[in-house]
Design a protein around this motif. Structure first.
Motif, PDB file in Angstrom:
ATOM      1  N   SER A  54       0.815  -1.211   0.000  1.00 18.37           N
ATOM      2  CA  SER A  54       0.000   0.000   0.000  1.00 18.37           C
ATOM      3  C   SER A  54       0.850   1.263   0.000  1.00 18.37           C
ATOM      4  O   SER A  54       0.525   2.236  -0.696  1.00 18.37           O
ATOM      5  CB  SER A  54      -0.930  -0.004   1.205  1.00 18.37           C
ATOM      6  N   ASP A  55       1.941   1.252   0.777  1.00 17.73           N
ATOM      7  CA  ASP A  55       2.758   2.462   0.868  1.00 17.73           C
ATOM      8  C   ASP A  55       4.247   2.169   0.804  1.00 17.73           C
ATOM      9  O   ASP A  55       5.061   3.036   1.086  1.00 17.73           O
ATOM     10  CB  ASP A  55       2.435   3.220   2.157  1.00 17.73           C
ATOM     11  N   THR A 102      -2.142  -6.218   4.937  1.00 17.04           N
ATOM     12  CA  THR A 102      -0.975  -5.472   5.405  1.00 17.04           C
ATOM     13  C   THR A 102      -0.486  -5.963   6.758  1.00 17.04           C
ATOM     14  O   THR A 102       0.292  -5.297   7.422  1.00 17.04           O
ATOM     15  CB  THR A 102      -1.290  -3.972   5.495  1.00 17.04           C
TER      16      THR A 102
END
Length: 122
Positions: A54-55, A102
């Motif tokens: 995601s990041d 995550t």
């Protein structure tokens, strides 16, 4: 079909370095969280290092912080684990795995590599 094929590992003396690779097929892993786990004899599988899709954030187990580095090559669909300053307690079978989430919980990972032995002698 998703496949994770690991390479690297082996035997090294304490203080040495090894690099593990995990090549993925069947899934564009930049969209998935990648994790490295390990399991020593008679111990539960534990989280070692992870990279969130995601990041692109990374996280490490306290026992390996400052010594291990997770990275990925999107062009090769491969994730790496560089292990430096290895200690005898790092001896284990190491696994890469991929998850849609995550989390660093092994139960959240749906595909696993075949595992590779890392042995660190004192």
């Amino acid at each position: 079909q998703v496949q994770l094929v690991q390479s690297g590992g082996g035997s090294v003396q304490a203080g040495g370095s090894l690099r593990l690779s995990c090549a993925a097929s069947g899934r564009t892993f930049r969209r998935y969280t990648m994790g490295w786990f390990r399991q020593a004899p008679e111990k539960e599988r534990e989280f070692v290092a992870g990279l969130r899709w995601s990041d692109s954030s990374t996280d490490y187990a306290d026992s390996v912080k400052g010594r291990f580095t997770i990275s990925r090559d999107n062009a090769k669909n491969t994730v790496y684990l560089q292990m430096n300053s290895l200690k005898p307690e790092d001896t284990a079978v190491y696994y890469c795995a991929t998850s849609r989430g995550t989390s660093w919980l092994p139960s959240e990972y749906d595909y696993w590599g075949q595992g590779t032995q890392v042995t660190v002698s004192s």
